[in-house]
Design a protein around this motif. Sequence first.
Motif, short mmCIF file in Angstrom:
data_model
loop_
_atom_site.label_atom_id
_atom_site.label_comp_id
_atom_site.label_asym_id
_atom_site.label_seq_id
_atom_site.Cartn_x
_atom_site.Cartn_y
_atom_site.Cartn_z
N CYS A 145 13.21 17.92 0.03
CA CYS A 145 11.84 17.58 -0.32
C CYS A 145 11.04 17.27 0.94
CB CYS A 145 11.81 16.39 -1.28
SG CYS A 145 12.37 14.83 -0.54
N GLN A 146 9.77 16.98 0.76
CA GLN A 146 8.87 16.61 1.84
C GLN A 146 8.67 15.09 1.83
OE1 GLN A 146 7.40 18.70 4.19
NE2 GLN A 146 8.88 20.13 3.32
N PRO A 147 8.30 14.49 2.97
CA PRO A 147 8.05 13.04 2.99
C PRO A 147 7.03 12.60 1.93
CG PRO A 147 8.15 13.86 5.23
CD PRO A 147 8.20 15.06 4.33
N GLY A 148 6.04 13.43 1.68
CA GLY A 148 5.03 13.11 0.67
C GLY A 148 5.56 13.07 -0.75
N ASP A 149 6.73 13.65 -0.97
CA ASP A 149 7.37 13.57 -2.29
C ASP A 149 7.97 12.19 -2.52
OD1 ASP A 149 6.80 16.28 -2.83
OD2 ASP A 149 8.67 16.92 -1.86
N ILE A 150 8.24 11.49 -1.42
CA ILE A 150 8.90 10.18 -1.49
C ILE A 150 7.92 9.04 -1.26
CG2 ILE A 150 10.67 8.72 -0.43
CD1 ILE A 150 12.05 11.33 0.43
N LEU A 151 6.98 9.24 -0.34
CA LEU A 151 6.04 8.19 0.06
C LEU A 151 4.63 8.49 -0.42
CD1 LEU A 151 7.15 7.89 3.79
CD2 LEU A 151 7.92 6.47 1.89
N TYR A 188 0.62 6.70 -0.27
CA TYR A 188 -0.28 5.63 0.15
C TYR A 188 -1.23 5.32 -0.99
CZ TYR A 188 -4.18 3.18 2.24
OH TYR A 188 -5.16 2.27 2.50
N GLN A 189 -1.35 4.04 -1.30
CA GLN A 189 -2.30 3.62 -2.32
C GLN A 189 -3.13 2.48 -1.74
OE1 GLN A 189 -1.14 1.64 -6.21
NE2 GLN A 189 -1.53 3.75 -6.84
N LYS A 191 14.59 1.93 -1.90
CA LYS A 191 14.30 2.44 -3.23
C LYS A 191 13.44 1.46 -4.03
CE LYS A 191 17.07 3.70 -7.26
NZ LYS A 191 16.88 2.48 -7.96
N ASN A 192 13.67 0.18 -3.84
CA ASN A 192 12.94 -0.85 -4.58
C ASN A 192 11.64 -1.28 -3.91
OD1 ASN A 192 14.83 -0.98 -6.68
ND2 ASN A 192 16.15 -2.26 -5.46
N ALA A 241 0.80 -1.22 0.00
CA ALA A 241 0.00 0.00 0.00
C ALA A 241 0.84 1.27 0.00
CB ALA A 241 -0.93 0.00 1.21
N ILE A 242 2.10 1.18 0.40
CA ILE A 242 2.97 2.35 0.40
C ILE A 242 3.91 2.27 -0.81
CG2 ILE A 242 4.76 3.65 1.64
CD1 ILE A 242 2.04 3.74 3.02
N ILE A 243 3.84 3.27 -1.65
CA ILE A 243 4.67 3.33 -2.85
C ILE A 243 5.84 4.28 -2.57
CG2 ILE A 243 4.70 3.80 -5.33
CD1 ILE A 243 2.66 1.63 -4.43
N ILE A 244 7.05 3.88 -2.94
CA ILE A 244 8.25 4.68 -2.72
C ILE A 244 8.65 5.34 -4.03
CG2 ILE A 244 10.65 4.65 -1.92
CD1 ILE A 244 8.69 3.71 0.22
N HIS A 245 8.79 6.65 -4.02
CA HIS A 245 9.17 7.42 -5.21
C HIS A 245 10.58 7.98 -5.08
CE1 HIS A 245 5.15 7.17 -6.86
NE2 HIS A 245 4.65 7.61 -5.71
N LEU A 246 11.45 7.25 -4.42
CA LEU A 246 12.81 7.73 -4.20
C LEU A 246 13.56 7.90 -5.52
CD1 LEU A 246 14.79 8.59 -2.06
CD2 LEU A 246 15.47 6.20 -1.77
#
Length: 74
Positions: A57-63, A65-66, A36-37, A2-7
């Motif tokens: 950046c902000q945490p929301g730029d990286i994480l 929720y889906q 990252k993966n 459910a948590i997508i990482i955009h690192l």
Amino acid sequence: MAIIIHLDVMLAKRKMSVTELSEKVGLTMANLSILKNGKAKAIRFSTLEGICRALNCQPGDILEYQNDETSNHS
């Protein structure tokens, strides 16, 4: 998951390598790669803070929720 990482997206936007981020945050390349993966089970707030500081950046730029139901129908 459910948590997508955009690192990887933020690294590309900041033109920063994984190696450079690893050095700035003090994480091993292996742990950063796991994060990252999307294979990490948890992240410390201090690690998240360090990544946000290094990438400006902000945490929301990286994480992100889906909802699992939404991601299964995509």
